[in-house]
Design an enzyme around this catalytic site. Structure first.
Site, PDB file in Angstrom:
ATOM      1  N   CYS A 293       0.816  -1.223   0.000  1.00  0.00           N
ATOM      2  CA  CYS A 293       0.000   0.000   0.000  1.00  0.00           C
ATOM      3  C   CYS A 293       0.844   1.264   0.000  1.00  0.00           C
ATOM      4  O   CYS A 293       0.331   2.348  -0.284  1.00  0.00           O
ATOM      5  CB  CYS A 293      -0.945  -0.012   1.186  1.00  0.00           C
ATOM      6  SG  CYS A 293      -2.139  -1.344   1.054  1.00  0.00           S
TER       7      CYS A 293
ATOM      8  N   HIS B 291      -3.696   6.957   2.041  1.00  0.00           N
ATOM      9  CA  HIS B 291      -3.987   5.634   1.488  1.00  0.00           C
ATOM     10  C   HIS B 291      -5.361   5.212   2.002  1.00  0.00           C
ATOM     11  O   HIS B 291      -5.706   5.449   3.160  1.00  0.00           O
ATOM     12  CB  HIS B 291      -2.910   4.639   1.939  1.00  0.00           C
ATOM     13  CG  HIS B 291      -3.279   3.224   1.627  1.00  0.00           C
ATOM     14  ND1 HIS B 291      -3.577   2.819   0.338  1.00  0.00           N
ATOM     15  CD2 HIS B 291      -3.439   2.129   2.421  1.00  0.00           C
ATOM     16  CE1 HIS B 291      -3.890   1.536   0.366  1.00  0.00           C
ATOM     17  NE2 HIS B 291      -3.822   1.094   1.605  1.00  0.00           N
TER      18      HIS B 291
ATOM     19  N   ASN C 146      -9.970  -0.609  -1.134  1.00  0.00           N
ATOM     20  CA  ASN C 146      -8.512  -0.462  -1.091  1.00  0.00           C
ATOM     21  C   ASN C 146      -7.907  -1.017  -2.387  1.00  0.00           C
ATOM     22  O   ASN C 146      -7.876  -2.233  -2.582  1.00  0.00           O
ATOM     23  CB  ASN C 146      -7.975  -1.210   0.133  1.00  0.00           C
ATOM     24  CG  ASN C 146      -6.470  -1.096   0.291  1.00  0.00           C
ATOM     25  OD1 ASN C 146      -5.785  -0.554  -0.579  1.00  0.00           O
ATOM     26  ND2 ASN C 146      -5.948  -1.617   1.387  1.00  0.00           N
TER      27      ASN C 146
HETATM   28  N1  ACO Z   1     -18.707  -8.886   7.936  1.00  0.00           N
HETATM   29  C1  ACO Z   1     -19.135  -9.167   9.160  1.00  0.00           C
HETATM   30  N2  ACO Z   1     -18.329  -9.500  10.184  1.00  0.00           N
HETATM   31  C2  ACO Z   1     -16.998  -9.517   9.926  1.00  0.00           C
HETATM   32  C3  ACO Z   1     -16.473  -9.222   8.662  1.00  0.00           C
HETATM   33  C4  ACO Z   1     -17.384  -8.898   7.651  1.00  0.00           C
HETATM   34  N3  ACO Z   1     -16.981  -8.588   6.386  1.00  0.00           N
HETATM   35  N4  ACO Z   1     -15.126  -9.319   8.729  1.00  0.00           N
HETATM   36  C5  ACO Z   1     -14.822  -9.666   9.978  1.00  0.00           C
HETATM   37  N5  ACO Z   1     -15.962  -9.784  10.712  1.00  0.00           N
HETATM   38  C6  ACO Z   1     -16.118 -10.178  12.103  1.00  0.00           C
HETATM   39  C7  ACO Z   1     -14.947 -10.962  12.635  1.00  0.00           C
HETATM   40  O1  ACO Z   1     -15.068 -12.307  12.251  1.00  0.00           O
HETATM   41  C8  ACO Z   1     -15.104 -10.747  14.101  1.00  0.00           C
HETATM   42  O2  ACO Z   1     -16.081 -11.641  14.600  1.00  0.00           O
HETATM   43  P1  ACO Z   1     -15.866 -12.361  16.018  1.00  0.00           P
HETATM   44  O3  ACO Z   1     -15.840 -11.243  17.015  1.00  0.00           O
HETATM   45  O4  ACO Z   1     -17.074 -13.237  16.097  1.00  0.00           O
HETATM   46  O5  ACO Z   1     -14.578 -13.091  15.911  1.00  0.00           O
HETATM   47  C9  ACO Z   1     -15.648  -9.337  14.215  1.00  0.00           C
HETATM   48  O6  ACO Z   1     -16.173  -9.018  12.905  1.00  0.00           O
HETATM   49  C10 ACO Z   1     -14.619  -8.303  14.561  1.00  0.00           C
HETATM   50  O7  ACO Z   1     -13.464  -8.536  13.753  1.00  0.00           O
HETATM   51  P2  ACO Z   1     -12.235  -7.578  13.787  1.00  0.00           P
HETATM   52  O8  ACO Z   1     -11.140  -8.128  12.937  1.00  0.00           O
HETATM   53  O9  ACO Z   1     -11.932  -7.241  15.197  1.00  0.00           O
HETATM   54  O10 ACO Z   1     -12.871  -6.306  13.097  1.00  0.00           O
HETATM   55  P3  ACO Z   1     -12.225  -4.927  12.947  1.00  0.00           P
HETATM   56  O11 ACO Z   1     -13.095  -3.903  13.516  1.00  0.00           O
HETATM   57  O12 ACO Z   1     -10.775  -4.915  13.361  1.00  0.00           O
HETATM   58  O13 ACO Z   1     -12.244  -4.709  11.359  1.00  0.00           O
HETATM   59  C11 ACO Z   1     -10.766  -4.833   9.485  1.00  0.00           C
HETATM   60  C12 ACO Z   1     -11.581  -5.613  10.505  1.00  0.00           C
HETATM   61  C13 ACO Z   1     -11.734  -3.994   8.680  1.00  0.00           C
HETATM   62  C14 ACO Z   1     -10.034  -5.809   8.582  1.00  0.00           C
HETATM   63  C15 ACO Z   1      -9.760  -3.914  10.204  1.00  0.00           C
HETATM   64  O14 ACO Z   1      -9.075  -4.656  11.159  1.00  0.00           O
HETATM   65  C16 ACO Z   1      -8.779  -3.260   9.291  1.00  0.00           C
HETATM   66  O15 ACO Z   1      -9.109  -2.356   8.529  1.00  0.00           O
HETATM   67  N6  ACO Z   1      -7.482  -3.627   9.383  1.00  0.00           N
HETATM   68  C17 ACO Z   1      -6.413  -2.946   8.654  1.00  0.00           C
HETATM   69  C18 ACO Z   1      -6.420  -3.239   7.187  1.00  0.00           C
HETATM   70  C19 ACO Z   1      -5.241  -2.539   6.550  1.00  0.00           C
HETATM   71  O16 ACO Z   1      -4.988  -1.368   6.787  1.00  0.00           O
HETATM   72  N7  ACO Z   1      -4.467  -3.225   5.749  1.00  0.00           N
HETATM   73  C20 ACO Z   1      -3.263  -2.637   5.247  1.00  0.00           C
HETATM   74  C21 ACO Z   1      -3.321  -2.386   3.844  1.00  0.00           C
HETATM   75  S1  ACO Z   1      -3.463  -3.829   2.862  1.00  0.00           S
HETATM   76  C22 ACO Z   1      -1.985  -4.016   2.006  1.00  0.00           C
HETATM   77  O17 ACO Z   1      -0.982  -3.446   2.292  1.00  0.00           O
HETATM   78  C23 ACO Z   1      -1.988  -5.001   0.849  1.00  0.00           C
END
Ligand code: ACO
Length: 329
Positions: free
Chosen positions: A111, A252, A282
């Protein structure tokens, strides 16, 4: 001498996939995706590779500047979804657009790819090594997405941006400063396990879905919130910029909550932040050039505007670039 962006264009595939697309087969909802990420829809390319999104953006970028492909000295493609492991996508693009006088290479920083390539391209121009660089940030994230995993399928999209980097006529305008970082401790939390020399492709790696993205979302989120906000504030302080001095934060687009935390840390109002994650998700190396291109098309970037570009991604890789807008018109 300063290098500056002298032209910019982008390409987004026509096929739109709203959150309701995933609701049909995954245990997810539009409400969850919007609330946790800020994404409403994204675009996936049906036929074609990363280079097929770059080519229309690159052609338009050159056309806007009145240049022919043969006028290009160097092509840099920032991507984690190259057409092939080799040859580089830069070679593929060079051949497709007929930039027969250009050399070039791919740059892998996930990213942060566009920012790392922007600094690299600027250095090549500033040193006089090349006259210009066609810098492309593009990813076909749908080629490495596990569409059965709700925790990643909804986050990404496909898209490309292309910018031309040339010497600035006025050293007051252009890419003024940068702060870039890598930290390999982040590797385990966000990577593509197989397909490289560490774990070559096999029946087993395919069955284990090891060619898709692996992401520990929470770990990456925590690191990104701190990393992107810190580096954005640091570049402001290093250049004696107040919130009033900054016309735009160009972040980003990985998660609206990460963007909001960064803007908050910089003391910026929402109306000074470029946000299009709702429409495109993204697109990895594509997000920042796509934002710049869209905002320029809308007439919202003006000569002399001070912009802070910032990113965080796999590696970990992160950084910020301070630029003063001026296109050599
Ligand atoms: N729909 C519904 N529920 C979901 C989904 C979905 N699409 N995805 C995850 N959940 C659930 C999980 O299973 C979890 O359930 P559980 O509590 O029963 O286990 C719950 O939601 C909470 O999950 P978290 O992972 O804690 O959710 P969070 O609020 O952290 O959001 C996310 C997840 C959106 C992925 C976030 O962590 C995020 O944005 N992370 C950073 C991503 C990023 O910046 N990546 C870098 C760039 S990518 C690159 O460089 C290629």
């Amino acid at each position: 001498m300063t290098a500056t962006i002298t032209s910019i264009a982008h390409y987004l595939p026509p096929d739109v996939y709203p959150n309701s697309y995933f609701e049909k087969y995954l245990d997810t909802s539009d409400e969850w995706i919007m609330a946790r990420t800020g994404i409403a829809e994204r675009r996936f390319i049906k036929d074609g590779a990363t280079s097929d999104m770059i080519v229309p953006a690159a052609r338009q970028c050159l056309e806007k500047r009145g240049l022919e492909p043969k006028d290009i000295d160097c092509i840099i493609v920032a991507t984690v979804t190259p057409d092939h492991m080799f040859p580089s996508t830069a070679c593929v693009v060079q051949n497709k657009i007929g930039a027969m006088n250009a050399w070039g290479f791919d740059l892998s920083a996930a990213c942060s790819g566009f920012l790392f390539a922007l600094v690299t391209a600027s250095s090549l121009v500033e040193s006089g090594t090349v006259k210009n660089v066609l810098l492309c940030g593009a990813d076909k994230m749908s080629s490495i997405l596990n569409f059965d995993d709700r925790a990643q399928a909804v986050l990404f999209g496909d898209g490309a941006g292309a910018v031309l980097i040339e010497k600035s006529k006025d050293k007051e305008y252009g890419i003024i400063d940068h702060i870039l970082h890598i930290d390999g401790v982040g590797g385990p939390f966000l990577h593509q396990t197989a397909g490289g020399s560490y774990k070559p492709a096999s029946i087993e790696t395919v069955n284990n879905k090891e060619h898709y993205i692996y992401q520990d979302g929470q770990a990456v989120f925590k690191a990104a919130v701190v990393g992107m906000a810190d580096v954005s504030l640091e570049i402001m302080q290093k250049n004696n910029l107040n919130a009033e001095d900054v016309a735009w934060l160009v972040p980003h687009q990985a998660n609206l909550r990460i963007i909001a935390a960064t803007a908050n840390r910089m003391g910026l109002d929402k109306d000074k932040v470029m946000i299009n994650i709702d429409k495109y998700g993204n697109t990895t190396a594509g997000t920042i050039p796509i934002c710049l291109s869209e905002w320029l098309d809308m007439g919202k970037i003006h000569k002399g505007d001070r912009l802070v570009l910032s990113s965080f991604g796999a590696g970990y890789t992160w950084g910020a670039v301070y630029l003063r807008w001026g296109m050599n018109k």
